[in-house]
Motif scaffolding. Structure first.
Motif, mmCIF file in Angstrom:
data_model
loop_
_atom_site.group_PDB
_atom_site.id
_atom_site.type_symbol
_atom_site.label_atom_id
_atom_site.label_comp_id
_atom_site.label_asym_id
_atom_site.label_seq_id
_atom_site.Cartn_x
_atom_site.Cartn_y
_atom_site.Cartn_z
ATOM 1 N N ARG A 37 25.567 46.952 -70.289
ATOM 2 C CA ARG A 37 26.569 46.896 -69.221
ATOM 3 C C ARG A 37 27.422 45.639 -69.377
ATOM 4 N NH1 ARG A 37 23.507 48.012 -63.595
ATOM 5 N NH2 ARG A 37 25.684 48.173 -62.903
ATOM 6 N N PRO A 38 28.174 45.550 -70.486
ATOM 7 C CA PRO A 38 28.973 44.343 -70.737
ATOM 8 C C PRO A 38 29.975 44.090 -69.625
ATOM 9 C CG PRO A 38 29.646 46.152 -72.182
ATOM 10 C CD PRO A 38 28.365 46.579 -71.523
ATOM 11 N N GLY A 39 30.090 42.830 -69.235
ATOM 12 C CA GLY A 39 31.009 42.464 -68.167
ATOM 13 C C GLY A 39 30.429 42.596 -66.780
ATOM 14 N N LEU A 40 29.177 43.026 -66.665
ATOM 15 C CA LEU A 40 28.535 43.181 -65.365
ATOM 16 C C LEU A 40 28.621 41.877 -64.583
ATOM 17 C CD1 LEU A 40 26.733 45.018 -63.532
ATOM 18 C CD2 LEU A 40 24.743 43.952 -64.627
ATOM 19 N N GLY A 41 28.987 41.980 -63.309
ATOM 20 C CA GLY A 41 29.082 40.795 -62.475
ATOM 21 C C GLY A 41 30.425 40.104 -62.540
ATOM 22 N N GLY A 42 31.395 40.748 -63.216
ATOM 23 C CA GLY A 42 32.729 40.154 -63.287
ATOM 24 C C GLY A 42 32.839 38.983 -64.238
ATOM 25 N N VAL A 43 32.078 39.005 -65.325
ATOM 26 C CA VAL A 43 32.185 37.945 -66.330
ATOM 27 C C VAL A 43 33.601 37.958 -66.913
ATOM 28 C CG1 VAL A 43 31.349 37.093 -68.549
ATOM 29 C CG2 VAL A 43 29.744 38.100 -66.909
ATOM 30 N N PRO A 44 34.304 36.828 -66.933
ATOM 31 C CA PRO A 44 35.664 36.778 -67.470
ATOM 32 C C PRO A 44 35.715 37.263 -68.918
ATOM 33 C CG PRO A 44 35.160 34.765 -66.279
ATOM 34 C CD PRO A 44 33.866 35.517 -66.396
#
Length: 316
Positions: free
Chosen positions: A137-144
């Motif tokens: 789930r790449p980008g999970l949590g709103g990673v820039p």
């Protein structure tokens, strides 16, 4: 023709090298790989098709994972209890969405966040981006995007320290191991019930500041997400081996005051869960010894039963 072929060859070598590093770091051998496997085992337990009117799902970082006895809590509360705690450096922004899909109507979700999580200004930690990639789930949590790209690239690089440790493990134990490699039991707790003990000198953790505005906002959002699933959110201050100077106490009191505005908050009002006996703790300021986990779990049961809206009388 030789230049394009040379460039293509270098790209192929780079891809192969990154893939090898990724397999070690995220699939088997590196610390992230053990964390990924532990998380996936916990999610599999939460997805169990056995129906129950309600369950208690406990989440947070390792300060949740290494602090409770879920089997004992299940016996005392009369409902299934699952420990979904993972790792603090994953960050609040990633920890919360990583378990929200497991909440069912009637569930109680108990969030026990360490102060290191509550102090974050953006809800992200050292492992946020790489953990999301590892679990698919790449980008999970709103990673820039920039951080995601950089951390994904680094995920293909095996550190010398990590490889050296794994090599020694294979020679001495016949297999690679890591901090979370022992796995979990049927309740999501560490299995076997290990007793990691600190070898360095202890020092009391100062609580230098209260919870950040970002953490408050994200936990409020999480409460809404839990309720949208038909669940109920409960919060708890963590047990921590802490400095009890005036500033630390004041910051914990402020944190408790703000959290209590979001959802029911459970803690010992006299100690504020700030412990001064290092013998209660294993290897960090948050991880408890197996004996202390039993004490902590009995306290949590009593505190949960005291929340009127949870109405545990039906399970008695």
């Amino acid at each position: 023709m030789w230049k394009p072929l040379k460039l293509t060859s270098w790209i192929a070598v780079a891809v192969v090298a990154w893939t090898i590093g990724y397999i070690y770091n995220a699939r088997y051998g590196g610390e992230l790989s053990w964390l990924r496997m532990m998380y996936e085992d916990k999610i599999a337990l939460a997805e169990d098709k056995v129906e129950a009117p309600r369950r208690l799902l406990i989440t947070g970082g390792s300060g949740a994972h290494y602090t409770i006895n879920s089997e004992l809590m299940s016996e005392k509360l009369g409902i299934p209890v699952l420990n979904l705690g993972i790792d603090g450096p994953v960050g609040l922004n990633v920890i919360l969405p990583s378990i929200i899909d497991q909440v069912r109507p009637g569930d109680i979700v108990l969030l026990i966040p360490e102060y290191l999580i509550l102090w974050s200004e953006d809800g992200l930690g050292d492992r946020s981006a790489q953990f999301g990639v590892a679990i698919g789930r790449p980008g999970l949590g709103g990673v820039p995007p920039k951080q995601l790209a950089q951390d994904t690239l680094m995920l293909g690089t095996a550190t010398l320290r990590g490889v050296t440790k794994s090599t020694i493990d294979v020679i001495q134990k016949g297999q690679m191991t890591g901090y979370y490699s022992d796995g979990v039991n049927a309740y999501g707790d560490p299995a076997p019930e290990d007793d990691k003990r600190r070898t360095a000198d202890w020092w009391e953790l100062p609580i230098n500041k209260p919870i950040t505005k970002h953490a408050l906002k994200r936990i409020e959002q999480f409460r809404q997400e839990v309720e949208a699933k038909g669940g109920t959110l409960v919060l708890s201050l963590p047990w921590v081996y802490a400095r009890t100077d005036e500033k630390s106490v004041e910051n914990v009191e402020k944190t408790a005051e703000e959290l209590a505005k979001i959802a029911p908050l459970i803690y010992d009002p006299e100690s504020l869960n700030m412990k001064t006996d290092s013998d209660l703790f294993a290897d960090t300021h948050y991880h408890l010894t197996p004996k202390s986990r039993t004490i902590r779990s009995r306290e949590l049961v009593k505190q949960l039963r005291a929340i009127p809206e949870l109405d545990f009388r039906k399970e008695q």
